[in-house]
Design an enzyme around this catalytic site. Sequence first.
Site, short mmCIF file in Angstrom:
data_model
loop_
_atom_site.label_atom_id
_atom_site.label_comp_id
_atom_site.label_asym_id
_atom_site.label_seq_id
_atom_site.Cartn_x
_atom_site.Cartn_y
_atom_site.Cartn_z
N GLU A 1 0.98 -0.98 -0.14
CA GLU A 1 0.02 0.11 -0.01
C GLU A 1 0.95 1.08 0.08
O GLU A 1 1.99 1.32 0.66
CB GLU A 1 -0.91 0.04 1.35
CG GLU A 1 -2.02 -0.97 1.19
CD GLU A 1 -1.71 -2.27 1.91
OE1 GLU A 1 -0.41 -2.31 2.55
OE2 GLU A 1 -2.29 -3.26 1.74
N TYR B 1 7.52 1.79 -7.65
CA TYR B 1 7.16 0.48 -7.77
C TYR B 1 6.50 0.11 -8.84
O TYR B 1 6.85 -1.05 -9.18
CB TYR B 1 5.78 0.63 -6.64
CG TYR B 1 6.27 0.70 -5.11
CD1 TYR B 1 7.23 0.38 -4.66
CD2 TYR B 1 5.50 1.62 -4.24
CE1 TYR B 1 7.76 0.55 -3.10
CE2 TYR B 1 5.69 2.13 -3.02
CZ TYR B 1 6.99 1.37 -2.46
OH TYR B 1 7.31 1.59 -1.19
#
Length: 64
Positions: free
Chosen positions: A18, A30
């Site tokens: 998250e 990411y």
Amino acid sequence: LAMLDQLCAKGASTAWLEVRRSNTAAIALYQAAGFRPQGLRQSYYTSPREDALTMVVQLASHPA
């Protein structure tokens, strides 16, 4: 990311994380590591309250 290589070596097939929706630098990092947006967790963070973007990567596709 070395952590993804270690997870893959230990037999994991998927990694989740998250990240704050406003953290565009982390999201770009990411994504470069193979993570893709999967969903949203409303009001996940506090101080300040903010939604979290849920991201996932299939480790079999992660370069060793």
